[in-house]
Design an enzyme around this catalytic site. Structure first.
Site, PDB file in Angstrom:
ATOM      1  N   ARG A  27       0.829  -1.213   0.000  1.00 26.28           N
ATOM      2  CA  ARG A  27       0.000   0.000   0.000  1.00 26.28           C
ATOM      3  C   ARG A  27       0.861   1.260   0.000  1.00 26.28           C
ATOM      4  O   ARG A  27       0.339   2.364  -0.060  1.00 26.28           O
ATOM      5  CB  ARG A  27      -0.915   0.006   1.235  1.00 26.28           C
ATOM      6  N   GLU A  39      -0.985  -8.873  -5.275  1.00 25.55           N
ATOM      7  CA  GLU A  39      -2.346  -9.352  -5.570  1.00 25.55           C
ATOM      8  C   GLU A  39      -2.344 -10.849  -5.875  1.00 25.55           C
ATOM      9  O   GLU A  39      -3.225 -11.577  -5.452  1.00 25.55           O
ATOM     10  CB  GLU A  39      -2.944  -8.583  -6.766  1.00 25.55           C
ATOM     11  N   THR A  45      -5.456 -16.341  -0.110  1.00 17.55           N
ATOM     12  CA  THR A  45      -4.476 -16.424   0.980  1.00 17.55           C
ATOM     13  C   THR A  45      -4.723 -15.266   1.951  1.00 17.55           C
ATOM     14  O   THR A  45      -4.936 -14.134   1.508  1.00 17.55           O
ATOM     15  CB  THR A  45      -3.041 -16.302   0.395  1.00 17.55           C
ATOM     16  N   LEU A  82       2.720 -22.044   0.018  1.00 17.80           N
ATOM     17  CA  LEU A  82       1.643 -21.079  -0.237  1.00 17.80           C
ATOM     18  C   LEU A  82       0.464 -21.733  -0.953  1.00 17.80           C
ATOM     19  O   LEU A  82      -0.656 -21.227  -0.920  1.00 17.80           O
ATOM     20  CB  LEU A  82       2.201 -19.912  -1.068  1.00 17.80           C
ATOM     21  N   TYR A  84      -1.763 -23.598  -4.231  1.00 20.01           N
ATOM     22  CA  TYR A  84      -2.250 -23.112  -5.538  1.00 20.01           C
ATOM     23  C   TYR A  84      -1.072 -22.777  -6.455  1.00 20.01           C
ATOM     24  O   TYR A  84      -0.868 -21.627  -6.830  1.00 20.01           O
ATOM     25  CB  TYR A  84      -3.133 -21.870  -5.383  1.00 20.01           C
ATOM     26  N   TYR A 122     -10.196  -8.823 -11.494  1.00 17.91           N
ATOM     27  CA  TYR A 122      -9.879  -8.294 -10.172  1.00 17.91           C
ATOM     28  C   TYR A 122      -8.479  -7.663 -10.168  1.00 17.91           C
ATOM     29  O   TYR A 122      -8.278  -6.525  -9.726  1.00 17.91           O
ATOM     30  CB  TYR A 122      -9.968  -9.411  -9.117  1.00 17.91           C
ATOM     31  N   ASP A 140     -14.359  -8.833  -5.662  1.00 23.97           N
ATOM     32  CA  ASP A 140     -13.984 -10.193  -5.248  1.00 23.97           C
ATOM     33  C   ASP A 140     -15.008 -10.669  -4.213  1.00 23.97           C
ATOM     34  O   ASP A 140     -16.047 -10.030  -4.025  1.00 23.97           O
ATOM     35  CB  ASP A 140     -12.553 -10.223  -4.691  1.00 23.97           C
ATOM     36  N   CYS A 194     -16.991  -6.318   7.734  1.00 26.41           N
ATOM     37  CA  CYS A 194     -18.113  -7.073   7.170  1.00 26.41           C
ATOM     38  C   CYS A 194     -17.569  -8.416   6.672  1.00 26.41           C
ATOM     39  O   CYS A 194     -17.702  -8.783   5.513  1.00 26.41           O
ATOM     40  CB  CYS A 194     -18.775  -6.287   6.042  1.00 26.41           C
ATOM     41  N   CYS A 203     -20.245  -1.244  13.315  1.00 23.41           N
ATOM     42  CA  CYS A 203     -20.183  -0.895  11.886  1.00 23.41           C
ATOM     43  C   CYS A 203     -20.780   0.477  11.599  1.00 23.41           C
ATOM     44  O   CYS A 203     -21.908   0.772  12.008  1.00 23.41           O
ATOM     45  CB  CYS A 203     -20.923  -1.968  11.079  1.00 23.41           C
ATOM     46  N   CYS A 209     -27.932  -0.463   6.692  1.00 19.62           N
ATOM     47  CA  CYS A 209     -27.582  -1.752   6.066  1.00 19.62           C
ATOM     48  C   CYS A 209     -28.834  -2.622   5.945  1.00 19.62           C
ATOM     49  O   CYS A 209     -29.480  -2.946   6.944  1.00 19.62           O
ATOM     50  CB  CYS A 209     -26.520  -2.454   6.907  1.00 19.62           C
TER      51      CYS A 209
HETATM   52  S1  SF4 Z   1     -24.071  -3.771   9.483  1.00 28.58           S
HETATM   53 FE1  SF4 Z   1     -24.175  -4.571   7.398  1.00 28.58          FE
HETATM   54  S2  SF4 Z   1     -22.382  -3.706   6.373  1.00 28.58           S
HETATM   55 FE2  SF4 Z   1     -22.063  -3.499   8.567  1.00 28.58          FE
HETATM   56  S3  SF4 Z   1     -20.887  -5.312   9.168  1.00 28.58           S
HETATM   57 FE3  SF4 Z   1     -23.079  -5.763   9.506  1.00 28.58          FE
HETATM   58  S4  SF4 Z   1     -23.735  -6.732   7.610  1.00 28.58           S
HETATM   59 FE4  SF4 Z   1     -21.794  -5.736   7.156  1.00 28.58          FE
END
Ligand code: SF4
Length: 357
Positions: A27, A39, A45, A82, A84, A122, A140, A194, A203, A209
């Site tokens: 990063r 990637e 992994t 590793l 694959y 991806y 992904d 999530c 969250c 959500c």
């Molecule tokens: S509230 Fe929704 S977006 Fe947030 S972690 Fe839970 S399921 Fe995932």
């Protein structure tokens, strides 16, 4: 399904990312080669497992030219553990292609990157956004999961049309001003917040959500049942004579292609395998059991394996099975081997000492 415009999804995600991002070496760069390498290592992994491989491989092959010039044995040895292995083979092939046909330069757009053999949607989106700032969304398993839950998408993610649908939605969400950060954020959010067992209580998207509000978290994303796992039986015979071991390289379209192993018989079960190779019967008076049957789990297969050690006297003459070679333990040490065999060696003190000479 919830309308995209109803919620500042990207903004919340990016704010969350600023406070939660892990400091990872890939990063800190916009070098497309390093991004691509990371990637490929991270496909299927976890970061903790992939990180030491990233350091090892980026140090051994700091540029795409170094990787292209590497010999396969060295690459497989570094990749060992590793899994694959087709990833390592494709990595090598793509590096050669970029070094030889593109003067070592990765194309700078998604549409040109995706034309390269060995680079899928991806990876092309990751390189295009992280290295060149293009607004190409990565899609992904993490992204499928977050979008399906947050927006209440019921499409089966294993269905052929799913990628198109989720990519179209992600394209609406990705901000043109900061696509790289959005992609990093959604990936990180999928691994830390999530996740398959999400931490909804903390969250920042909880209030809006769909899955949380409708109590459908365990039902989303929708994923039809995958094929049952194939069960295979491998009987290994570690045959040693005068400090050398009988080994072969796995070929053909199968698991562990290109890796090395001891004499191996695959059959419907572990009984009566000797009948398949009559030359083994006279060898068995020198055999001791190394490993009782145990299961080794791969992504789509289960391998039930057992192992015998056969130490032949110097003067013993045996019929050589096709494609097998005698090699010294020191040479075997340098070759790439499947994790199943590495575990067999590490877990068995007799075999370990024998191989260490
Ligand atoms: S509230 Fe929704 S977006 Fe947030 S972690 Fe839970 S399921 Fe995932």
């Amino acid at each position: 399904m919830k309308k995209v415009q109803q919620h500042p999804f990207a903004e919340i995600l990016i704010t969350w990312y600023k406070g939660h991002a892990r400091d990872l070496p890939w990063r800190r760069t916009n070098d497309p080669y390093i991004i691509w390498l990371s990637e490929i290592i991270l496909q299927q992994t976890r970061i903790a497992q992939g990180l030491p491989y990233f350091y090892k491989l980026s140090e051994a092959f700091p540029t795409v030219f170094d990787l292209a010039a590497a010999d396969e044995t060295t690459l497989f040895r570094l990749w060992q553990g590793l899994g694959y292995y087709s990833r390592a083979r494709n990595l090598h092939k793509t590096a050669k292609n970029i070094a030889e046909n593109h003067a070592g330069k990765f194309p700078n757009t998604y549409s040109d990157l995706i034309k390269l053999p060995g680079i899928g949607p991806y990876t092309a989106a990751a390189i295009a956004s992280f290295a060149f700032g293009e607004a190409s969304p990565v899609v992904d398993g993490n992204v499928f999961r977050i979008l399906a839950r947050y927006f209440g998408i019921e499409t089966d993610i294993l269905h052929a049309s799913a990628r198109k649908e989720f990519t179209a939605l992600a394209k609406e969400l990705i901000p043109a001003a900061d696509p790289a950060r959005f992609n990093q954020a959604i990936m990180e959010f999928g691994s830390l917040q999530c996740s398959p067992a999400p931490d909804c209580a903390t969250c920042p998207l909880l209030a809006t959500c769909f899955a949380y509000q409708q109590d459908r978290i365990s039902l989303l994303p929708v994923k039809s049942k995958s094929k049952p796992q194939r069960i295979r039986h491998f009987q290994y015979f570690v045959i040693e004579q005068d400090g050398k071991f009988l080994v072969h390289q796995r070929r053909g379209k199968d698991i562990w292609q290109g890796l090395w192993e001891f004499f191996c018989i695959e059959s419907v079960d572990l009984n009566n395998t000797l009948n398949l190779y009559p030359f083994l019967s006279p060898l068995m008076e020198h055999a001791t059991i190394l490993k009782a049957p145990a299961i080794h789990v791969l992504s789509h297969q289960k391998i039930v394996s057992a192992a015998w050690l056969i130490q032949l006297p110097k003067e013993f003459r045996m019929e050589m099975p096709a494609d097998y070679h005698w090699i010294l333990s020191s040479k075997f040490e340098q070759l790439g081997k499947p994790v199943l065999l590495l575990n067999l060696i590490t877990d068995n003190i007799v075999l370990k000492e024998l191989l260490e000479g």
